[in-house]
Enzyme design. Structure first.
Site, PDB file in Angstrom:
ATOM      1  N   ASP A   1       0.860  -1.189   0.000  1.00 53.94           N
ATOM      2  CA  ASP A   1       0.000   0.000   0.000  1.00 53.94           C
ATOM      3  C   ASP A   1       0.897   1.240   0.000  1.00 53.94           C
ATOM      4  O   ASP A   1       2.120   1.131   0.054  1.00 53.94           O
ATOM      5  CB  ASP A   1      -0.949  -0.032   1.196  1.00 53.94           C
ATOM      6  CG  ASP A   1      -0.216   0.053   2.529  1.00 53.94           C
ATOM      7  OD1 ASP A   1       1.024   0.119   2.517  1.00 53.94           O
ATOM      8  OD2 ASP A   1      -0.879   0.034   3.569  1.00 53.94           O
TER       9      ASP A   1
ATOM     10  N   PHE B   1      -2.612   5.512   4.358  1.00 52.54           N
ATOM     11  CA  PHE B   1      -3.753   5.066   5.148  1.00 52.54           C
ATOM     12  C   PHE B   1      -3.345   4.720   6.573  1.00 52.54           C
ATOM     13  O   PHE B   1      -3.995   5.095   7.537  1.00 52.54           O
ATOM     14  CB  PHE B   1      -4.395   3.865   4.466  1.00 52.54           C
ATOM     15  CG  PHE B   1      -5.557   3.294   5.215  1.00 52.54           C
ATOM     16  CD1 PHE B   1      -6.756   3.975   5.256  1.00 52.54           C
ATOM     17  CD2 PHE B   1      -5.443   2.091   5.897  1.00 52.54           C
ATOM     18  CE1 PHE B   1      -7.835   3.454   5.957  1.00 52.54           C
ATOM     19  CE2 PHE B   1      -6.516   1.581   6.605  1.00 52.54           C
ATOM     20  CZ  PHE B   1      -7.712   2.265   6.626  1.00 52.54           C
TER      21      PHE B   1
ATOM     22  N   GLN C   1     -11.143   7.821  -5.095  1.00 52.78           N
ATOM     23  CA  GLN C   1     -11.654   8.403  -3.863  1.00 52.78           C
ATOM     24  C   GLN C   1     -12.946   9.162  -4.178  1.00 52.78           C
ATOM     25  O   GLN C   1     -13.452   9.079  -5.283  1.00 52.78           O
ATOM     26  CB  GLN C   1     -10.593   9.325  -3.236  1.00 52.78           C
ATOM     27  CG  GLN C   1      -9.406   8.595  -2.637  1.00 52.78           C
ATOM     28  CD  GLN C   1      -9.779   7.801  -1.379  1.00 52.78           C
ATOM     29  OE1 GLN C   1     -10.872   7.952  -0.829  1.00 52.78           O
ATOM     30  NE2 GLN C   1      -8.878   6.938  -0.923  1.00 52.78           N
TER      31      GLN C   1
ATOM     32  N   GLY D   1     -11.196   4.289   0.272  1.00 49.85           N
ATOM     33  CA  GLY D   1     -12.049   5.089   1.149  1.00 49.85           C
ATOM     34  C   GLY D   1     -13.290   4.357   1.634  1.00 49.85           C
ATOM     35  O   GLY D   1     -14.196   4.959   2.182  1.00 49.85           O
TER      36      GLY D   1
ATOM     37  N   ASP E   1      -8.531  -7.224   0.263  1.00 52.86           N
ATOM     38  CA  ASP E   1      -7.562  -7.468   1.325  1.00 52.86           C
ATOM     39  C   ASP E   1      -8.204  -7.097   2.640  1.00 52.86           C
ATOM     40  O   ASP E   1      -9.045  -6.195   2.695  1.00 52.86           O
ATOM     41  CB  ASP E   1      -6.309  -6.602   1.143  1.00 52.86           C
ATOM     42  CG  ASP E   1      -6.525  -5.188   1.652  1.00 52.86           C
ATOM     43  OD1 ASP E   1      -7.123  -4.383   0.919  1.00 52.86           O
ATOM     44  OD2 ASP E   1      -6.129  -4.890   2.802  1.00 52.86           O
TER      45      ASP E   1
ATOM     46  N   CYS F   1     -14.836 -28.419   5.923  1.00 51.06           N
ATOM     47  CA  CYS F   1     -13.564 -27.812   5.537  1.00 51.06           C
ATOM     48  C   CYS F   1     -12.482 -28.888   5.418  1.00 51.06           C
ATOM     49  O   CYS F   1     -12.431 -29.823   6.211  1.00 51.06           O
ATOM     50  CB  CYS F   1     -13.150 -26.773   6.572  1.00 51.06           C
ATOM     51  SG  CYS F   1     -11.559 -26.007   6.248  1.00 51.06           S
TER      52      CYS F   1
ATOM     53  N   CYS G   1      -9.142 -28.249   5.487  1.00 50.57           N
ATOM     54  CA  CYS G   1      -7.829 -27.748   5.896  1.00 50.57           C
ATOM     55  C   CYS G   1      -7.197 -28.637   6.966  1.00 50.57           C
ATOM     56  O   CYS G   1      -7.879 -29.439   7.609  1.00 50.57           O
ATOM     57  CB  CYS G   1      -7.902 -26.303   6.370  1.00 50.57           C
ATOM     58  SG  CYS G   1      -8.410 -26.083   8.078  1.00 50.57           S
TER      59      CYS G   1
ATOM     60  N   CYS H   1      -8.980 -28.468  10.422  1.00 54.84           N
ATOM     61  CA  CYS H   1     -10.278 -29.139  10.526  1.00 54.84           C
ATOM     62  C   CYS H   1     -10.159 -30.654  10.383  1.00 54.84           C
ATOM     63  O   CYS H   1     -10.974 -31.396  10.907  1.00 54.84           O
ATOM     64  CB  CYS H   1     -11.252 -28.575   9.499  1.00 54.84           C
ATOM     65  SG  CYS H   1     -11.723 -26.885   9.915  1.00 54.84           S
TER      66      CYS H   1
ATOM     67  N   HIS I   1      -6.677 -21.842   9.584  1.00 58.94           N
ATOM     68  CA  HIS I   1      -8.019 -22.203   9.130  1.00 58.94           C
ATOM     69  C   HIS I   1      -8.722 -21.022   8.459  1.00 58.94           C
ATOM     70  O   HIS I   1      -9.317 -21.168   7.392  1.00 58.94           O
ATOM     71  CB  HIS I   1      -8.890 -22.704  10.286  1.00 58.94           C
ATOM     72  CG  HIS I   1     -10.346 -22.752   9.934  1.00 58.94           C
ATOM     73  ND1 HIS I   1     -10.892 -23.769   9.193  1.00 58.94           N
ATOM     74  CD2 HIS I   1     -11.348 -21.852  10.141  1.00 58.94           C
ATOM     75  CE1 HIS I   1     -12.180 -23.512   8.980  1.00 58.94           C
ATOM     76  NE2 HIS I   1     -12.477 -22.352   9.542  1.00 58.94           N
TER      77      HIS I   1
END
Lengths: 458, 430
Positions: B91, B95, B212, B239, B289, B327, B329, B332, B357
């Site tokens: 970034d 921010f 923005q 924003g 994100d 799940c 993973c 799990c 997870h």
């Protein structure tokens, strides 16, 4: 559990193999038991654990007390938490401990049983678990509060008094491969009277633990089921709850050490757990204390010890004939930002002309917080094949430590464990070649010289 | 331009694409876990590859403070420094300066074990002052006033070396109104020109512009047009996710995605709740994100198809089920809720396992969005809660609106889906 001594060196140091039901292959001794918290290594998640050399890394030590808590709220035998604190007169202490205390900490023994025991619960099916109440990190014996009913420990949830019956309830539900009986450990400065009491209690609790151990298998004679072993004294009984390691205490008193070892040696156990070390005794007095214990134990059963961490201390234990060691040392190194770097190749000449300006190092370990590593784009140990050294630089770990990122501890615990497992491999090789004494001498001496050189250079 | 963007499939406004960056060919829609200081808290890079992470987001502000961009540059860039072979995004740093104080402080209260020293520093940071020159703030290290200009932000990001870098924008809270919003929008446009001019590695790094304009459709429109004229490799919608109401949020996203070019990636900044991602994807956004999955994991909360599962809750103490039975993973497959319960918020391993997870969940959601759009079954699997239909096609689908009892889907979702051309009237109350 099966155990056999394969080689002896310098009289007592021994190399052997231990085979546990859940581990696919035998583990060679002397070996390191990896420290865990609630059954998993402190920072190494199970998928990363498999990157460590196997089967060397397949033995884990855990404290049943880590998962205790639920039992005290669920079992209605008056073991109510608040009552207990009042009973031992620790009200002031409780006031500032974790507020979660009254809420249940872990699953109840019933739940652990229904999950299928510890192996199942932590998802490590091919690992061996050794249960010992003391973990030398979070659960430490508190001899002042121990009384005839049970042993007291300082834990993250405050002081806990564990009675043999409670301890056995945990062992029964967790189903470790082997477990040490409850011990009354005292520090080195305990007086003779207290020492004697601790031996009496430990032996009494041993009998109590064995009596309460789960599902006694029927006595089987020679040539019976392969899990049942016979020794010269008579029949051995192996219980469904795993192999019993009889606890030996006695503080810094040679006579008491001897007495305790003799008492335990005649009992029906599959191994021995040596407690009361790493509690204030000096390096100098330790060998004779260790020998007082091991000289009085049968040769063909494994011996596990708690509280010997430094490489020199491990070597003392091995020299006295100890087979299994805990790894609280790794934890302390990791938390401090240290990485082990001492040479593992026994033929390698230790470089005495190491740069004297090398800050943050005492020649066996380096402190990765030191600013010299800020731009160091090399791995911790150049030819190390651990996950950390294969993937990351000192500069990166230095940065992670600076910004308090958890990955630093993960990477350090992986490297340090890997390195220490290598140290144990060297010890075993030295024993098999019959030159353990030289190995020990050389190691201790080179460390001493380095330290001396540092003092001079400062 | 150092990227290729190929749309592989569409469903009305939703699209699935392959985004080829210098370090990795990614499948969109995609979720980018936040690795603020060159690491995702508690996970190794191998684990991140294992769970299918494609882009990691690094925070310029934090990296510039420690270990500094000069050091990262000297050691060969952030990819090499953290040993991450796949794509990275940084970034602009602006921010963080504005928002850091409150955000991290709140996060830190529960997470003092790892952040103790850090919180103290950050909480000393005084409110940033934004002028035409750049953002002035007080250094959290030595307290001196520091100025971050658009040129400097790009220079720092050029040194860090991420695949995607962001233009410095003038961030204002979406909840405020008045001329400040307009000023920030025009300033963002002026700054983007300074960023473009300062960008030294356009063939290795993609500079994204940020739309923005607050919640004002007119300002947003001016900003989108201005940025599109500059022909950047990709565009972000900024924003948002700052406390505005959901109905305003999706309308801004819908407006921007409609106006942005079809052949460029669209990134909605700071968006991370699973439901928001599904809605934004339906509206044609590609990248997201958020710290939410990892942060909430450290608080002891797991993401599950039905919503969230609070592992700290006493009801978990003897629950022998996995976190999410559907799940696949590592966590799990191996652990019960009862065991995770006794770890969370107490042991490092609790954070590690739950973060694993939660990220797996978000990345699996991205993968499912991608494949369902490519296969033309987006609404069936994500929107309409029809178990038979979903189960027959994919046993591991994320049944999205199941978390809401029939007829109880929030109105903003119904409205957004209407605009996205997806009929979910059967789930909406009105």
């Amino acid at each position: 559990m099966k155990f056999a001594v394969k080689a002896l060196s310098s009289g007592k140091a021994r190399a052997g193999v231990v085979h546990l039901g859940s581990c696919p292959s035998s583990i060679e001794t002397p070996c390191l038991l990896l420290s865990t918290r609630k059954g998993l290594p402190i920072f190494i998640s199970p998928d990363l654990l498999s990157s460590l050399p196997s089967p060397d890394s397949n033995l884990l030590q855990f404290s049943p007390l880590h998962l205790e808590g639920a039992s005290s709220t669920l079992v209605s035998s008056g073991r109510e938490v608040s009552k207990r604190c009042v009973n031992i007169g620790q009200e002031a202490r409780w006031g500032d401990t974790t507020p979660n205390f009254d809420s249940s900490e872990g699953p109840s023994p019933k739940t652990i049983s229904s999950i299928g025991g510890l192996h199942q619960m932590v998802g490590l099916h091919e690992y061996g678990f050794a249960a010992v109440a003391r973990d030398s990190i979070q659960c430490l014996p508190e001899c002042g509060s121990t009384n005839k009913t049970g042993a007291s420990f300082e834990t993250p949830c405050g002081r806990r008094l564990i009675k043999p019956v409670e301890y056995m309830e945990m062992i029964t539900s967790m189903k470790p491969n082997l477990w040490a009986t409850l011990a009354d450990e005292v520090p080195a400065w305990a007086n003779n009277k207290r020492n004697k009491t601790s031996v009496d209690r430990t032996v009494k609790w041993l009998d109590e633990c064995i009596a309460r151990s789960p599902l006694l298998l029927k006595l089987v004679g020679r040539g019976g089921q392969n899990r049942v072993r016979v020794n010269p004294i008579g029949f051995r009984v192996v219980r469904a709850g795993g192999a019993v390691f009889g606890s030996i205490v006695g503080g810094s008193n040679i006579e008491e050490r001897k007495r305790c070892a003799q008492e335990v040696a005649v009992r029906n156990v599959s191994g021995y757990w040596i407690g009361g070390f790493g509690l204030g005794e000096s390096m100098e007095e330790r060998p004779s204390l260790l020998n007082a214990v091991t000289d009085n134990l049968p040769k063909d059963w494994p011996r596990m010890i708690c509280g010997l961490g430094l490489p020199e201390e491990v070597l003392q234990g091995v020299a006295a004939g100890v087979d299994l060691f805990d790894s609280a040392y790794i934890y302390h190194l990791t938390i401090g930002g240290f990485a082990l770097t001492f040479p593992l190749d026994r033929t390698e000449k230790i470089d005495y002309n190491y740069q004297l300006s090398d800050q943050g190092s005492d020649r066996t370990k380096i402190n990765l917080r030191a600013t010299v590593y800020r731009k160091d784009a090399t791995p911790i140990v150049e030819d190390c094949c651990c996950y950390t050294c294969q993937n990351h630089t000192k500069a990166y770990i230095n940065h992670l430590l600076n910004v308090h990122e958890m990955l630093a501890q993960i990477l350090l615990e992986i490297h340090n464990t890997h390195h220490y497992l290598g140290f144990f491999r060297s010890i075993r090789e030295a024993i098999k070649e019959g030159c353990f004494e030289q190995f020990q001498k050389k190691f201790v001496q080179s460390r001493r010289e380095h330290l001396a050189a540092d003092v001079v250079s400062v | 331009m150092a990227l290729r963007f190929e749309v592989l499939g569409r469903f009305n406004r939703a699209r699935a694409a392959q985004l080829t960056l210098p370090h990795f060919a990614c499948q969109t829609p995609l979720f980018m876990p936040v690795g603020t200081q060159g690491t995702i808290k508690g996970l190794t890079t191998d684990q991140l590859e294992e769970i299918g992470c494609q882009i990691i987001l690094g925070n310029t502000y934090h990296l510039a403070l420690r270990p500094t961009s000069e050091l990262i540059d000297e050691l060969g860039g952030l990819h090499k420094f953290m040993n991450w072979p796949r794509a990275l995004l940084t970034d602009s740093g602006g921010f963080q300066m504005v928002s850091c104080i409150t955000n991290l402080y709140v996060a830190g209260i529960f997470y003092t074990q790892w952040h103790f020293a850090y919180i103290f520093q950050v909480s000393l940071l005084h409110l940033a002052d934004i002028t035409e020159k750049g953002v002035t703030f007080q250094s959290p290290v030595d307290g001196k006033p520091m100025l971050l200009t658009p040129e400097e932000s790009i220079q720092i990001q050029n040194r860090i070396g991420a695949d995607i870098i962001m233009a410095l924008d003038d961030v204002v809270r979406t909840t405020i109104t008045g001329p400040r919003i307009e000023e920030a929008m025009y300033r963002t446009l002026r700054w983007v020109d300074r960023c473009i001019a300062a960008h030294k590695r356009p063939h290795e790094q993609n500079l994204f512009g940020i739309v923005q304009g607050g919640l004002d459709p007119v300002l947003r429109d001016i900003c989108v047009r201005g940025l599109v004229d500059r022909n950047l490799p990709g565009y972000a919608i900024g924003g948002l996710a700052g406390g505005e109401d959901k109905d305003s949020f999706w309308r801004v996203v819908a407006q921007c995605t409609a106006a942005l070019p079809e052949d460029k990636p669209r990134y909605v900044m700071g968006v991370g709740y699973p439901l928001d991602i599904v809605v934004c994807s339906a509206l044609g956004a590609d990248m997201y994100d958020c710290v939410y999955p990892t942060r909430t994991a450290r608080f002891g909360t797991a993401l599950v198809p039905e919503g969230v599962l609070k592992l700290k809750h006493n009801a978990m103490v003897n629950d022998t089920r996995p976190i999410d039975p559907t799940c696949a993973c590592m966590v799990c497959k191996n652990y019960t809720r009862a065991y995770i319960h006794c770890l969370v918020t107490k042991d490092a391993m609790g954070s590690q396992l739950l973060s694993y997870h939660n990220l797996y969940y978000m990345l699996q959601l991205s993968r499912n969005l991608h494949s369902s759009i490519v296969e033309g079954r987006f609404p069936e699997c994500y929107i309409i809660p029809d178990s038979n239909l979903c189960a027959s096609r994919n046993s591991n689908v994320v049944r999205f609106l199941w978390q809401f009892p029939k007829g109880d889907v929030p109105e903003w979702v119904c409205n957004a889906m209407d605009v996205a051309g997806i009929d979910i009237s059967s789930c909406c109350s009105s």
